[in-house]
Design a protein around this motif. Sequence first.
Motif, short mmCIF file in Angstrom:
data_model
loop_
_atom_site.label_atom_id
_atom_site.label_comp_id
_atom_site.label_asym_id
_atom_site.label_seq_id
_atom_site.Cartn_x
_atom_site.Cartn_y
_atom_site.Cartn_z
N UNK A 194 84.78 59.30 122.33
CA UNK A 194 86.11 58.82 122.70
C UNK A 194 86.15 57.30 122.69
N UNK A 195 85.03 56.66 122.35
CA UNK A 195 84.97 55.20 122.34
C UNK A 195 85.45 54.69 120.98
N UNK A 196 86.71 54.32 120.92
CA UNK A 196 87.31 53.92 119.64
C UNK A 196 86.70 52.62 119.11
N UNK A 197 86.31 51.71 120.00
CA UNK A 197 85.71 50.46 119.54
C UNK A 197 84.39 50.74 118.84
N UNK A 198 83.60 51.66 119.37
CA UNK A 198 82.34 52.03 118.73
C UNK A 198 82.61 52.64 117.36
N UNK A 199 83.57 53.56 117.29
CA UNK A 199 83.90 54.19 116.01
C UNK A 199 84.34 53.15 114.99
N UNK A 200 85.08 52.18 115.44
CA UNK A 200 85.62 51.16 114.52
C UNK A 200 84.54 50.20 114.06
N UNK A 201 83.63 49.83 114.95
CA UNK A 201 82.67 48.77 114.65
C UNK A 201 81.35 49.27 114.06
N UNK A 202 80.95 50.49 114.40
CA UNK A 202 79.62 50.96 114.03
C UNK A 202 79.66 52.03 112.94
N UNK A 220 86.61 53.26 108.77
CA UNK A 220 87.21 52.81 110.03
C UNK A 220 88.43 51.93 109.82
N UNK A 221 88.36 51.00 108.87
CA UNK A 221 89.51 50.12 108.64
C UNK A 221 90.75 50.93 108.25
N UNK A 222 90.58 51.85 107.30
CA UNK A 222 91.72 52.65 106.85
C UNK A 222 92.24 53.54 107.96
#
Length: 242
Positions: A194-202, A220-222
């Motif tokens: 549920x950690x969206x920042x992790x999904x986006x960055x890693x 992640x960008x798309x």
Amino acid sequence: MVRIQGVDKYFGDHQVLHHVDLDVAAAEVVAVVGPSGSGKSTLCRCVNGLERPDRGSVLVDGVTQPAEGRELARFRADTGMVFQSFNLFGHLTVEQNITLAPLRVRGVSRAQARDRAAELLERVGLAAKARAHPAQLSGGQQQRVAIARALAMDPKVLLCDEPTSALDPEMVQEVLDVLAAVAAAGTAMIVVTHEMAFAREVADRVAFMDGGRLLEEASPDAFFTAPRHPRAAEFLSKVLRR
């Protein structure tokens, strides 16, 4: 490294996975996101063999998941699992938790297992805690031990089932930092989070699930800037507002 093909899963009359297809390349990190109850954790457990798909197949490094017995145990040894609630053995020390499976399943020597445990504890920032018991550790420390325990088997893929959901907010980042380091080292990973920042960055790729269906896969960008599926857009509009 992982190929999930046409996986259906039922619990009684309730279908929790609907013909899920997902591939994960060697050294790739796939973050599986979506609302609670969407089948994310069940999918993770199907890859590891903790749940058996009712239809479809799971392959790891070209090997089809066996039905049962020693072959299934060997298969599961190649799929490291990090659970929501740590699942450490309370009566064992940290070192013993990490060395148990390599000793019993891989058949390595005790000296090798201890050396590997020391290396992994250093890697997760807990070198001084080898003789401690889980009850003497914080939640974040226990989860870092659980990650070290999974890595001690040198798995071909690391499966993380919402690894920060049982932690106090202030402990979440220490676990995410360890997972980011594992990802950077080239371990294939499926991370239900549920950690969206992790999904986006890693993550290299984000897979969005809802209602037991895999509705979208994207970088992640798309995914975070222009999700294609309306349900994904609705989900992001809610979770990113918090």
